[in-house]
Design a protein around this motif. Structure first.
Motif, PDB file in Angstrom:
ATOM      1  N   UNK A 114      46.650  34.778  35.628  1.00  0.00           N
ATOM      2  CA  UNK A 114      45.989  33.813  36.187  1.00  0.00           C
ATOM      3  C   UNK A 114      44.746  34.391  37.013  1.00  0.00           C
ATOM      4  N   UNK A 115      44.682  35.327  37.754  1.00  0.00           N
ATOM      5  CA  UNK A 115      43.462  35.679  38.716  1.00  0.00           C
ATOM      6  C   UNK A 115      42.935  37.457  38.476  1.00  0.00           C
ATOM      7  N   UNK A 116      42.020  37.523  38.696  1.00  0.00           N
ATOM      8  CA  UNK A 116      41.341  38.969  38.793  1.00  0.00           C
ATOM      9  C   UNK A 116      40.675  38.938  39.980  1.00  0.00           C
ATOM     10  N   UNK A 117      40.943  40.195  40.654  1.00  0.00           N
ATOM     11  CA  UNK A 117      40.260  40.532  41.997  1.00  0.00           C
ATOM     12  C   UNK A 117      39.811  41.898  41.908  1.00  0.00           C
ATOM     13  N   UNK A 118      38.684  42.025  42.352  1.00  0.00           N
ATOM     14  CA  UNK A 118      37.984  43.537  42.804  1.00  0.00           C
ATOM     15  C   UNK A 118      38.850  44.236  43.549  1.00  0.00           C
ATOM     16  N   UNK A 119      38.960  45.615  43.144  1.00  0.00           N
ATOM     17  CA  UNK A 119      39.706  46.605  43.893  1.00  0.00           C
ATOM     18  C   UNK A 119      39.170  47.517  44.767  1.00  0.00           C
ATOM     19  N   UNK A 120      37.816  47.407  45.077  1.00  0.00           N
ATOM     20  CA  UNK A 120      37.286  48.516  45.937  1.00  0.00           C
ATOM     21  C   UNK A 120      35.651  47.776  46.053  1.00  0.00           C
ATOM     22  N   UNK A 121      34.910  48.288  47.029  1.00  0.00           N
ATOM     23  CA  UNK A 121      33.533  47.926  47.314  1.00  0.00           C
ATOM     24  C   UNK A 121      32.734  48.146  46.197  1.00  0.00           C
ATOM     25  N   UNK A 122      33.012  49.362  45.536  1.00  0.00           N
ATOM     26  CA  UNK A 122      31.994  49.673  44.491  1.00  0.00           C
ATOM     27  C   UNK A 122      32.452  48.850  43.436  1.00  0.00           C
ATOM     28  N   UNK A 123      33.563  48.578  42.793  1.00  0.00           N
ATOM     29  CA  UNK A 123      33.818  47.788  41.728  1.00  0.00           C
ATOM     30  C   UNK A 123      33.383  46.319  41.885  1.00  0.00           C
ATOM     31  N   UNK A 124      33.593  45.982  43.356  1.00  0.00           N
ATOM     32  CA  UNK A 124      33.014  44.421  43.619  1.00  0.00           C
ATOM     33  C   UNK A 124      31.530  44.197  43.384  1.00  0.00           C
ATOM     34  N   UNK A 125      30.803  45.435  43.965  1.00  0.00           N
ATOM     35  CA  UNK A 125      29.438  45.292  43.584  1.00  0.00           C
ATOM     36  C   UNK A 125      29.036  45.284  42.129  1.00  0.00           C
ATOM     37  N   UNK A 126      29.656  46.009  41.246  1.00  0.00           N
ATOM     38  CA  UNK A 126      29.600  46.139  39.685  1.00  0.00           C
ATOM     39  C   UNK A 126      29.972  44.579  39.263  1.00  0.00           C
ATOM     40  N   UNK A 127      31.142  44.199  39.663  1.00  0.00           N
ATOM     41  CA  UNK A 127      31.472  42.944  39.113  1.00  0.00           C
ATOM     42  C   UNK A 127      30.638  41.732  39.251  1.00  0.00           C
ATOM     43  N   UNK A 128      30.208  41.463  40.532  1.00  0.00           N
ATOM     44  CA  UNK A 128      29.367  40.424  41.109  1.00  0.00           C
ATOM     45  C   UNK A 128      28.010  40.375  40.397  1.00  0.00           C
ATOM     46  N   UNK A 129      27.609  41.559  40.317  1.00  0.00           N
ATOM     47  CA  UNK A 129      26.398  41.693  39.531  1.00  0.00           C
ATOM     48  C   UNK A 129      26.365  41.496  38.107  1.00  0.00           C
ATOM     49  N   UNK A 130      27.837  41.571  37.381  1.00  0.00           N
ATOM     50  CA  UNK A 130      28.022  41.599  36.143  1.00  0.00           C
ATOM     51  C   UNK A 130      27.798  39.826  35.701  1.00  0.00           C
ATOM     52  N   UNK A 131      27.979  38.922  36.578  1.00  0.00           N
ATOM     53  CA  UNK A 131      28.041  37.638  36.539  1.00  0.00           C
ATOM     54  C   UNK A 131      27.295  36.891  37.339  1.00  0.00           C
ATOM     55  N   UNK A 132      26.512  37.227  38.458  1.00  0.00           N
ATOM     56  CA  UNK A 132      25.629  36.828  39.192  1.00  0.00           C
ATOM     57  C   UNK A 132      24.538  37.669  39.541  1.00  0.00           C
ATOM     58  N   UNK A 133      23.438  36.588  39.583  1.00  0.00           N
ATOM     59  CA  UNK A 133      22.200  37.017  40.416  1.00  0.00           C
ATOM     60  C   UNK A 133      21.985  36.593  41.537  1.00  0.00           C
ATOM     61  N   UNK A 134      21.190  37.285  42.635  1.00  0.00           N
ATOM     62  CA  UNK A 134      20.992  37.174  43.822  1.00  0.00           C
ATOM     63  C   UNK A 134      20.739  35.532  44.194  1.00  0.00           C
ATOM     64  N   UNK A 135      20.245  34.743  43.542  1.00  0.00           N
ATOM     65  CA  UNK A 135      19.668  33.360  43.769  1.00  0.00           C
ATOM     66  C   UNK A 135      21.080  32.451  43.593  1.00  0.00           C
ATOM     67  N   UNK A 136      21.869  32.977  42.867  1.00  0.00           N
ATOM     68  CA  UNK A 136      22.937  32.377  42.680  1.00  0.00           C
ATOM     69  C   UNK A 136      24.284  32.491  43.648  1.00  0.00           C
ATOM     70  N   UNK A 137      24.070  33.312  44.717  1.00  0.00           N
ATOM     71  CA  UNK A 137      24.973  33.581  45.785  1.00  0.00           C
ATOM     72  C   UNK A 137      24.375  33.033  46.793  1.00  0.00           C
ATOM     73  N   UNK A 138      25.256  32.113  47.783  1.00  0.00           N
ATOM     74  CA  UNK A 138      24.733  31.210  48.645  1.00  0.00           C
ATOM     75  C   UNK A 138      24.911  31.834  49.913  1.00  0.00           C
ATOM     76  N   UNK A 139      24.269  32.529  50.878  1.00  0.00           N
ATOM     77  CA  UNK A 139      24.470  33.296  51.711  1.00  0.00           C
ATOM     78  C   UNK A 139      25.011  32.288  53.043  1.00  0.00           C
TER      79      UNK A 139
END
Ligand code: ATP
Ligand code: MG
Length: 138
Positions: free
Chosen positions: A113-138
């Motif tokens: 059902x779900x995936x979740x990043x397992x560490x800060x380094x994998x989170x940074x890679x995985x977010x960058x894999x799918x989203x560019x900065x303009x798509x992330x609402x701060x």
């Protein structure tokens, strides 16, 4: 404040769980900072799960992840990597704690059902894999 990547996998989308999963995040105070639906090619799924390329389940899981649409999200909050993993439950639903997403909805260790990043380094890679900065609402 931390960010993590969440994916509602093809089985979760097919089971109609987009709203239910998003509700569980929002209910616990996790903020959804980006969200979109995608349908990965086999190659894109292989790139995403590249860390698992030597594992016996690599071919099967990348077939599965490219078998239908997914919803990808950037989640934001204090300690959100660990909090999301807690809401998800163990990889194998048979081992997942009561009340977790995987315990409640997963079919098996692959269709979970779900995936979740397992560490800060994998989170940074995985977010960058799918989203560019303009798509992330701060
Ligand atoms: P995810 O990375 O998707 O959040 P996870 O971190 O709990 O899950 P990993 O060990 O990273 O688990 O495995 C990635 C994914 O590969 C699993 O979520 C599951 O879909 C699939 N997978 C893992 N182990 C197996 C297995 N033994 N057999 C089949 N599929 C598996
Ligand atoms: Mg993992």
């Amino acid at each position: 404040m931390e960010r993590t990547l969440s994916i509602i996998k093809p089985d979760g989308v097919a089971k109609g769980l987009i709203g239910e999963v998003a509700r569980r995040f929002e209910k616990t105070g996790i903020r959804i900072a980006a969200m979109k639906m995608i349908h990965m090619t086999k190659k894109q799924a292989q790139g995403f799960y590249a860390v698992h390329r030597e594992r016996p389940f690599f071919d099967s899981v990348t077939d599965f992840m490219s078998s239908g649409p997914c919803v990808v999200m950037v989640l934001e909050g204090d300690n959100v990597i660990a909090r999301n993993r807690e809401l998800m439950g163990a990889t194998n639903p048979e081992d997942a704690a009561e009340g977790t997403i995987r315990k409640d909805f997963a079919t098996d260790i692959e269709k979970n059902v779900v995936h979740g990043s397992d560490a800060p380094e994998t989170a940074a890679f995985e977010i960058g894999y799918f989203f560019n900065g303009l798509e992330i609402v701060g």
